[in-house]
Design a protein around this motif. Structure first.
Motif, PDB file in Angstrom:
ATOM      1  N   ALA A 138      89.067   4.794  79.283  1.00  0.00           N
ATOM      2  CA  ALA A 138      89.308   3.973  80.466  1.00  0.00           C
ATOM      3  C   ALA A 138      88.252   4.318  81.503  1.00  0.00           C
ATOM      4  N   ALA A 139      88.261   3.589  82.600  1.00  0.00           N
ATOM      5  CA  ALA A 139      87.320   3.839  83.684  1.00  0.00           C
ATOM      6  C   ALA A 139      87.667   5.144  84.402  1.00  0.00           C
ATOM      7  N   ASP A 140      86.780   5.560  85.284  1.00  0.00           N
ATOM      8  CA  ASP A 140      86.984   6.740  86.133  1.00  0.00           C
ATOM      9  C   ASP A 140      87.067   8.020  85.316  1.00  0.00           C
ATOM     10  N   ASN A 141      86.361   8.047  84.165  1.00  0.00           N
ATOM     11  CA  ASN A 141      86.298   9.246  83.315  1.00  0.00           C
ATOM     12  C   ASN A 141      87.694   9.685  82.859  1.00  0.00           C
ATOM     13  N   VAL A 142      88.486   8.716  82.462  1.00  0.00           N
ATOM     14  CA  VAL A 142      89.866   8.944  82.061  1.00  0.00           C
ATOM     15  C   VAL A 142      90.054   8.565  80.602  1.00  0.00           C
ATOM     16  N   ILE A 143      90.835   9.376  79.871  1.00  0.00           N
ATOM     17  CA  ILE A 143      91.312   8.944  78.556  1.00  0.00           C
ATOM     18  C   ILE A 143      92.790   8.576  78.701  1.00  0.00           C
ATOM     19  N   ARG A 144      93.141   7.468  78.047  1.00  0.00           N
ATOM     20  CA  ARG A 144      94.522   6.979  78.114  1.00  0.00           C
ATOM     21  C   ARG A 144      95.332   7.475  76.930  1.00  0.00           C
ATOM     22  N   LEU A 145      96.571   7.862  77.230  1.00  0.00           N
ATOM     23  CA  LEU A 145      97.547   8.194  76.208  1.00  0.00           C
ATOM     24  C   LEU A 145      98.654   7.161  76.309  1.00  0.00           C
ATOM     25  N   LEU A 146      98.748   6.309  75.297  1.00  0.00           N
ATOM     26  CA  LEU A 146      99.677   5.178  75.285  1.00  0.00           C
ATOM     27  C   LEU A 146     100.455   5.193  73.978  1.00  0.00           C
ATOM     28  N   PRO A 147     101.222   6.236  73.739  1.00  0.00           N
ATOM     29  CA  PRO A 147     101.877   6.366  72.429  1.00  0.00           C
ATOM     30  C   PRO A 147     102.972   5.336  72.227  1.00  0.00           C
ATOM     31  N   ALA A 148     103.407   5.212  70.989  1.00  0.00           N
ATOM     32  CA  ALA A 148     104.611   4.425  70.716  1.00  0.00           C
ATOM     33  C   ALA A 148     105.747   4.977  71.561  1.00  0.00           C
ATOM     34  N   LEU A 149     106.593   4.093  72.057  1.00  0.00           N
ATOM     35  CA  LEU A 149     107.676   4.524  72.938  1.00  0.00           C
ATOM     36  C   LEU A 149     108.746   5.311  72.200  1.00  0.00           C
ATOM     37  N   ASN A 150     108.766   5.202  70.890  1.00  0.00           N
ATOM     38  CA  ASN A 150     109.717   5.967  70.085  1.00  0.00           C
ATOM     39  C   ASN A 150     109.059   7.153  69.393  1.00  0.00           C
ATOM     40  N   ILE A 151     107.945   7.629  69.935  1.00  0.00           N
ATOM     41  CA  ILE A 151     107.293   8.820  69.401  1.00  0.00           C
ATOM     42  C   ILE A 151     108.310   9.961  69.364  1.00  0.00           C
ATOM     43  N   THR A 152     108.266  10.782  68.335  1.00  0.00           N
ATOM     44  CA  THR A 152     109.219  11.872  68.212  1.00  0.00           C
ATOM     45  C   THR A 152     108.785  13.078  69.034  1.00  0.00           C
ATOM     46  N   ASP A 153     109.731  13.948  69.341  1.00  0.00           N
ATOM     47  CA  ASP A 153     109.397  15.178  70.052  1.00  0.00           C
ATOM     48  C   ASP A 153     108.425  16.026  69.233  1.00  0.00           C
ATOM     49  N   ALA A 154     108.607  16.039  67.929  1.00  0.00           N
ATOM     50  CA  ALA A 154     107.710  16.806  67.070  1.00  0.00           C
ATOM     51  C   ALA A 154     106.289  16.269  67.144  1.00  0.00           C
ATOM     52  N   ASP A 155     106.153  14.950  67.223  1.00  0.00           N
ATOM     53  CA  ASP A 155     104.819  14.367  67.324  1.00  0.00           C
ATOM     54  C   ASP A 155     104.201  14.640  68.690  1.00  0.00           C
ATOM     55  N   ILE A 156     105.019  14.725  69.732  1.00  0.00           N
ATOM     56  CA  ILE A 156     104.508  15.121  71.042  1.00  0.00           C
ATOM     57  C   ILE A 156     103.959  16.547  70.973  1.00  0.00           C
ATOM     58  N   ASP A 157     104.687  17.436  70.327  1.00  0.00           N
ATOM     59  CA  ASP A 157     104.204  18.806  70.153  1.00  0.00           C
ATOM     60  C   ASP A 157     102.876  18.821  69.401  1.00  0.00           C
ATOM     61  N   GLU A 158     102.797  18.020  68.345  1.00  0.00           N
ATOM     62  CA  GLU A 158     101.566  17.974  67.549  1.00  0.00           C
ATOM     63  C   GLU A 158     100.412  17.381  68.357  1.00  0.00           C
ATOM     64  N   ALA A 159     100.714  16.422  69.206  1.00  0.00           N
ATOM     65  CA  ALA A 159      99.674  15.847  70.065  1.00  0.00           C
ATOM     66  C   ALA A 159      99.037  16.914  70.941  1.00  0.00           C
ATOM     67  N   LEU A 160      99.846  17.822  71.462  1.00  0.00           N
ATOM     68  CA  LEU A 160      99.301  18.883  72.313  1.00  0.00           C
ATOM     69  C   LEU A 160      98.458  19.864  71.525  1.00  0.00           C
ATOM     70  N   VAL A 161      98.846  20.119  70.284  1.00  0.00           N
ATOM     71  CA  VAL A 161      98.029  20.973  69.419  1.00  0.00           C
ATOM     72  C   VAL A 161      96.646  20.356  69.232  1.00  0.00           C
TER      73      VAL A 161
END
Length: 392
Positions: free
Chosen positions: A356-379
């Motif tokens: 995105a503009a302004d030196n930003v990366i967007r995180l727009l995950p599926a709204l039903n992303i699992t908690d486990a996948d959120i943890d993996e995203a941070l890894v």
């Protein structure tokens, strides 16, 4: 020699062949965690069973008949949107760009029919993105969008993002509408404060102009309400919707009050594909899920969880990231390092993010992303940050 596909995209060299939930598989077998969701489109993830069932059931019945005839699936979806929103009426399109075209036409036709045809001008905000049609690029006004495409459609002006005094000063006797995204997406995930959004509604009311909201990216439960403007407790006169409403199937809509839509009588607008049985069957399935209060509560819970983890990421990697911003599961990571380098490092970590503009990366995950996948995203985001740190 020009490619057979018009080369207007700077595509990443990735070829995804299968998707399931928040994961996509590349042709070489690598599995990527998808935090882009097709740019906020796949709100229920890839190959969602409810959407697959809706699409295949409809495909085995009837695909397309055109808007010369009644379409029960379209009527059902319109009823759901009206029941769940400010709107009295809905027109279905195939995309956000088409929704922008109709929103502009609807606003101008409204004033024409009211005996004030001079009120054609529409004021927007810098940093906006309203699609790539002639009306959309004129409404956004940036050189990146408009260079080489003149003469531009007249009647558009822009003021600085969030500058309400400039907005009031820009209104003249020829101003008919104000257009804005409650959360700018392409502009770098910039939410308008609730108080400011309420002030814009007041400005419109005081000046006697229409408010057009572009919720193509921030709508359809993305921010934890069905539509982002609900957080401010206001209603627009006209609203553009697309992306998430089809869950991956091309579908858009313009929602409006009866008053704002009063000029759009038979023959004033149309679409061959817009709102066809296939699209609306999927849209109905999406709405049945995302409009449920329990689903929205879970979006808010997950957004809080993800944001908390991202704040920790920023604190741990201050040379890479500056801040977290956004609303709900429409999140921006403001980068201190080059955003392109972070984006590439994420790809190397088998993680999809969106620039995105302004030196930003967007995180727009599926709204039903699992908690486990959120943890993996941070890894994987941590791995990407560490990769970039080695180059500094």
């Amino acid at each position: 020699m020009i490619s057979s596909v018009l080369p207007t995209y700077n595509r990443a060299p990735l070829n995804f062949v299968k998707g399931e939930g928040s994961w996509v598989t590349e042709a070489d077998g690598r599995r990527f965690l998808d935090l882009g969701a097709g740019i906020a489109v796949n709100v229920l993830g890839h190959a969602n069973p409810a959407l697959v069932d809706a699409l295949t059931t409809q495909a085995n019945a009837i695909w397309h008949v055109s808007n010369l005839y009644e379409i029960p699936e379209q009527q059902a979806l319109a009823d759901k949107l009206v029941d769940a929103s400010f709107a009295d009426t809905v027109f279905f399109t195939n995309s956000g760009t088409e929704s922008c075209e109709l929103a502009v036409k609807m606003a101008r036709k409204y004033w024409y029919e009211k005996g004030q045809p001079e009120k054609t001008d529409i004021i927007g905000f810098e940093g906006a993105f309203h699609g790539r049609s002639s009306a959309g690029i004129a409404a956004a006004g940036s050189e990146k969008m408009t260079k080489g495409f003149g003469p531009l459609l007249p009647g558009f002006a822009q003021v600085a993002w969030g500058d309400l005094e400039a907005l009031k000063a820009a209104i003249t006797e020829t101003t008919g509408s104000i257009i804005l995204e409650p959360v700018q997406g392409e502009g770098g995930i910039r939410p308008m404060d609730d108080a400011d959004l309420r002030a814009v509604r007041d400005i419109c009311d005081d000046a006697g102009v229409l408010l057009i909201l572009d919720e193509v990216q921030c709508g359809v439960a993305r921010t934890g309400k069905l539509f982002a403007h609900e957080w401010a407790g206001i209603s627009p006169d006209i609203m553009m919707v697309a992306k998430g409403i089809g869950g991956g199937f091309p579908l858009g809509a313009v929602l409006a009050t009866e008053e704002a839509a009063s000029g759009m009588v038979a023959g004033t607008h149309g679409s061959t594909y817009g709102g066809n049985p296939l699209a609306c069957a999927v849209g109905n399935a999406v709405m049945d899920i995302v409009a449920d209060p329990d689903f929205l509560d879970d979006v808010n819970r997950k957004s809080g969880l993800l944001r908390q983890k991202l704040e920790g990421l920023v604190a741990a990697h201050p040379e890479i990231f500056e801040a977290v911003r956004g609303s709900g599961l429409m999140i921006g990571l403001k980068c201190k390092a080059d955003m392109g380098a972070v984006l590439q490092a994420a790809y190397d970590a088998d993680l999809i993010t969106i620039p995105a503009a302004d030196n930003v990366i967007r995180l727009l995950p599926a709204l039903n992303i699992t908690d486990a996948d959120i943890d993996e995203a941070l890894v994987r985001l941590t791995k990407a940050a560490q990769t970039v740190e080695k180059t500094l």
